[in-house]
Design a protein around this motif. Structure first.
Motif, PDB file in Angstrom:
ATOM      1  N   MET A   1       0.831  -1.183   0.000  1.00 26.42           N
ATOM      2  CA  MET A   1       0.000   0.000   0.000  1.00 26.42           C
ATOM      3  C   MET A   1       0.879   1.251   0.000  1.00 26.42           C
ATOM      4  SD  MET A   1      -3.052   0.912   2.569  1.00 26.42           S
ATOM      5  CE  MET A   1      -2.709   2.282   3.616  1.00 26.42           C
ATOM      6  N   THR A   2       0.588   2.168  -0.886  1.00 22.95           N
ATOM      7  CA  THR A   2       1.341   3.421  -0.983  1.00 22.95           C
ATOM      8  C   THR A   2       0.827   4.412   0.053  1.00 22.95           C
ATOM      9  OG1 THR A   2       1.710   3.099  -3.337  1.00 22.95           O
ATOM     10  CG2 THR A   2       1.950   5.337  -2.498  1.00 22.95           C
ATOM     11  N   THR A   3       1.742   5.071   0.731  1.00 17.39           N
ATOM     12  CA  THR A   3       1.407   6.110   1.693  1.00 17.39           C
ATOM     13  C   THR A   3       1.916   7.436   1.156  1.00 17.39           C
ATOM     14  OG1 THR A   3       1.605   4.529   3.506  1.00 17.39           O
ATOM     15  CG2 THR A   3       1.699   6.857   4.092  1.00 17.39           C
ATOM     16  N   TYR A   4       1.168   8.499   1.388  1.00 21.27           N
ATOM     17  CA  TYR A   4       1.553   9.836   0.952  1.00 21.27           C
ATOM     18  C   TYR A   4       2.101  10.610   2.145  1.00 21.27           C
ATOM     19  CZ  TYR A   4      -1.077   8.597  -3.164  1.00 21.27           C
ATOM     20  OH  TYR A   4      -1.524   7.955  -4.286  1.00 21.27           O
ATOM     21  N   TRP A   5       3.238  11.267   1.940  1.00 22.02           N
ATOM     22  CA  TRP A   5       3.921  12.010   2.989  1.00 22.02           C
ATOM     23  C   TRP A   5       4.144  13.449   2.540  1.00 22.02           C
ATOM     24  CZ3 TRP A   5       5.380   9.397   7.484  1.00 22.02           C
ATOM     25  CH2 TRP A   5       5.298   8.016   7.429  1.00 22.02           C
ATOM     26  N   HIS A   6       4.371  14.324   3.496  1.00 19.24           N
ATOM     27  CA  HIS A   6       4.699  15.729   3.242  1.00 19.24           C
ATOM     28  C   HIS A   6       5.927  16.063   4.075  1.00 19.24           C
ATOM     29  CE1 HIS A   6       4.282  19.900   4.911  1.00 19.24           C
ATOM     30  NE2 HIS A   6       4.448  20.131   3.635  1.00 19.24           N
ATOM     31  N   MET A   7       6.944  16.605   3.428  1.00 24.63           N
ATOM     32  CA  MET A   7       8.144  17.060   4.140  1.00 24.63           C
ATOM     33  C   MET A   7       8.349  18.533   3.835  1.00 24.63           C
ATOM     34  SD  MET A   7      10.752  13.859   3.703  1.00 24.63           S
ATOM     35  CE  MET A   7      11.804  14.324   5.062  1.00 24.63           C
ATOM     36  N   GLN A   8       8.649  19.300   4.850  1.00 18.93           N
ATOM     37  CA  GLN A   8       8.825  20.741   4.727  1.00 18.93           C
ATOM     38  C   GLN A   8      10.304  21.085   4.847  1.00 18.93           C
ATOM     39  OE1 GLN A   8       6.310  23.103   4.260  1.00 18.93           O
ATOM     40  NE2 GLN A   8       7.978  24.521   4.022  1.00 18.93           N
ATOM     41  N   MET A   9      10.828  21.813   3.858  1.00 22.26           N
ATOM     42  CA  MET A   9      12.210  22.290   3.935  1.00 22.26           C
ATOM     43  C   MET A   9      12.229  23.524   4.826  1.00 22.26           C
ATOM     44  SD  MET A   9      13.776  20.137   2.044  1.00 22.26           S
ATOM     45  CE  MET A   9      15.387  20.890   2.058  1.00 22.26           C
ATOM     46  N   HIS A  10      13.138  23.555   5.756  1.00 18.90           N
ATOM     47  CA  HIS A  10      13.274  24.709   6.637  1.00 18.90           C
ATOM     48  C   HIS A  10      14.582  25.401   6.322  1.00 18.90           C
ATOM     49  CE1 HIS A  10       9.785  23.922   9.098  1.00 18.90           C
ATOM     50  NE2 HIS A  10      10.079  22.653   8.969  1.00 18.90           N
ATOM     51  N   ARG A  11      14.522  26.690   6.113  1.00 19.15           N
ATOM     52  CA  ARG A  11      15.681  27.470   5.680  1.00 19.15           C
ATOM     53  C   ARG A  11      16.888  27.265   6.586  1.00 19.15           C
ATOM     54  NH1 ARG A  11      17.932  28.705   1.318  1.00 19.15           N
ATOM     55  NH2 ARG A  11      18.055  30.867   0.779  1.00 19.15           N
ATOM     56  N   ASP A  12      16.680  27.181   7.893  1.00 15.24           N
ATOM     57  CA  ASP A  12      17.817  27.031   8.789  1.00 15.24           C
ATOM     58  C   ASP A  12      18.486  25.667   8.675  1.00 15.24           C
ATOM     59  OD1 ASP A  12      15.646  25.760   9.949  1.00 15.24           O
ATOM     60  OD2 ASP A  12      16.126  26.403  11.979  1.00 15.24           O
ATOM     61  N   ASN A  13      17.802  24.686   8.069  1.00 10.87           N
ATOM     62  CA  ASN A  13      18.391  23.361   7.881  1.00 10.87           C
ATOM     63  C   ASN A  13      19.040  23.197   6.515  1.00 10.87           C
ATOM     64  OD1 ASN A  13      17.570  22.553  10.397  1.00 10.87           O
ATOM     65  ND2 ASN A  13      15.640  21.731   9.664  1.00 10.87           N
ATOM     66  N   VAL A  14      18.910  24.201   5.654  1.00 13.49           N
ATOM     67  CA  VAL A  14      19.405  24.085   4.289  1.00 13.49           C
ATOM     68  C   VAL A  14      20.871  24.507   4.191  1.00 13.49           C
ATOM     69  CG1 VAL A  14      19.028  24.910   1.932  1.00 13.49           C
ATOM     70  CG2 VAL A  14      17.098  24.385   3.369  1.00 13.49           C
ATOM     71  N   HIS A  15      21.379  25.204   5.191  1.00 17.38           N
ATOM     72  CA  HIS A  15      22.773  25.636   5.234  1.00 17.38           C
ATOM     73  C   HIS A  15      23.166  26.460   4.020  1.00 17.38           C
ATOM     74  CE1 HIS A  15      23.286  23.154   8.732  1.00 17.38           C
ATOM     75  NE2 HIS A  15      22.826  22.120   8.064  1.00 17.38           N
ATOM     76  N   GLY A  16      22.307  27.439   3.691  1.00 19.97           N
ATOM     77  CA  GLY A  16      22.638  28.382   2.628  1.00 19.97           C
ATOM     78  C   GLY A  16      22.291  27.924   1.221  1.00 19.97           C
ATOM     79  N   ALA A  17      21.799  26.722   1.057  1.00 15.99           N
ATOM     80  CA  ALA A  17      21.455  26.249  -0.282  1.00 15.99           C
ATOM     81  C   ALA A  17      20.191  26.944  -0.767  1.00 15.99           C
ATOM     82  CB  ALA A  17      21.245  24.734  -0.271  1.00 15.99           C
ATOM     83  N   GLU A  18      20.160  27.230  -2.038  1.00 16.24           N
ATOM     84  CA  GLU A  18      18.973  27.836  -2.652  1.00 16.24           C
ATOM     85  C   GLU A  18      17.988  26.731  -3.040  1.00 16.24           C
ATOM     86  OE1 GLU A  18      18.459  31.076  -2.780  1.00 16.24           O
ATOM     87  OE2 GLU A  18      20.382  31.352  -1.793  1.00 16.24           O
ATOM     88  N   ALA A  19      16.754  27.109  -3.301  1.00 15.30           N
ATOM     89  CA  ALA A  19      15.724  26.135  -3.687  1.00 15.30           C
ATOM     90  C   ALA A  19      16.155  25.334  -4.908  1.00 15.30           C
ATOM     91  CB  ALA A  19      14.402  26.844  -3.953  1.00 15.30           C
ATOM     92  N   GLU A  20      16.850  25.977  -5.851  1.00 15.47           N
ATOM     93  CA  GLU A  20      17.304  25.267  -7.044  1.00 15.47           C
ATOM     94  C   GLU A  20      18.317  24.177  -6.677  1.00 15.47           C
ATOM     95  OE1 GLU A  20      17.522  28.717  -6.799  1.00 15.47           O
ATOM     96  OE2 GLU A  20      15.666  29.083  -7.875  1.00 15.47           O
ATOM     97  N   ASP A  21      19.162  24.444  -5.677  1.00 17.43           N
ATOM     98  CA  ASP A  21      20.130  23.438  -5.228  1.00 17.43           C
ATOM     99  C   ASP A  21      19.417  22.250  -4.591  1.00 17.43           C
ATOM    100  OD1 ASP A  21      22.256  25.084  -6.026  1.00 17.43           O
ATOM    101  OD2 ASP A  21      22.330  26.057  -4.069  1.00 17.43           O
ATOM    102  N   ILE A  22      18.393  22.543  -3.804  1.00 18.82           N
ATOM    103  CA  ILE A  22      17.611  21.469  -3.173  1.00 18.82           C
ATOM    104  C   ILE A  22      16.962  20.619  -4.247  1.00 18.82           C
ATOM    105  CG2 ILE A  22      15.625  20.966  -1.695  1.00 18.82           C
ATOM    106  CD1 ILE A  22      16.294  23.726  -0.324  1.00 18.82           C
ATOM    107  N   TRP A  23      16.349  21.281  -5.234  1.00 20.45           N
ATOM    108  CA  TRP A  23      15.703  20.552  -6.323  1.00 20.45           C
ATOM    109  C   TRP A  23      16.726  19.677  -7.054  1.00 20.45           C
ATOM    110  CZ3 TRP A  23      16.179  20.203 -11.595  1.00 20.45           C
ATOM    111  CH2 TRP A  23      15.140  19.551 -12.244  1.00 20.45           C
ATOM    112  N   ALA A  24      17.918  20.198  -7.308  1.00 18.42           N
ATOM    113  CA  ALA A  24      18.944  19.434  -8.021  1.00 18.42           C
ATOM    114  C   ALA A  24      19.355  18.191  -7.227  1.00 18.42           C
ATOM    115  CB  ALA A  24      20.156  20.313  -8.306  1.00 18.42           C
ATOM    116  N   ILE A  25      19.478  18.313  -5.915  1.00 18.97           N
ATOM    117  CA  ILE A  25      19.826  17.152  -5.084  1.00 18.97           C
ATOM    118  C   ILE A  25      18.725  16.101  -5.187  1.00 18.97           C
ATOM    119  CG2 ILE A  25      20.092  16.350  -2.696  1.00 18.97           C
ATOM    120  CD1 ILE A  25      21.469  19.109  -2.156  1.00 18.97           C
ATOM    121  N   LEU A  26      17.477  16.535  -5.074  1.00 20.64           N
ATOM    122  CA  LEU A  26      16.365  15.585  -5.181  1.00 20.64           C
ATOM    123  C   LEU A  26      16.303  14.938  -6.559  1.00 20.64           C
ATOM    124  CD1 LEU A  26      13.654  17.738  -3.397  1.00 20.64           C
ATOM    125  CD2 LEU A  26      14.751  15.691  -2.480  1.00 20.64           C
TER     126      LEU A  26
END
Length: 67
Positions: A1-26
């Motif tokens: 069974m598939t479960t749906y999750w939501h994860m929130q990025m918090h700026r203080d946990n990103v260590h200066g990375a921009e949203a584009e950097d986060i997207w690239a990692i994912l």
């Protein structure tokens, strides 16, 4: 069974990375994870024990869907 999750990025946990950097990692590394904070022990436990391969996860930065 598939479960749906939501994860929130918090700026203080990103260590200066921009949203584009986060997207690239994912996009290129196909990984997600959590920080380690005292009040988050239940979320950390759920991530480790309840999340399964092929579950669907929405990654958000504020109100913006990233992945």
């Amino acid at each position: 069974m598939t479960t749906y999750w939501h994860m929130q990025m918090h700026r203080d946990n990103v260590h200066g990375a921009e949203a584009e950097d986060i997207w690239a990692i994912l996009e290129h590394r196909n990984i997600i994870g959590l920080g380690d904070w005292e009040d988050g022990q239940e979320q950390i436990r759920a991530f480790k024990e309840d999340m399964n391969v092929n579950d669907i996860v929405a990654i958000k930065n504020g109100a913006n869907l990233i992945a």
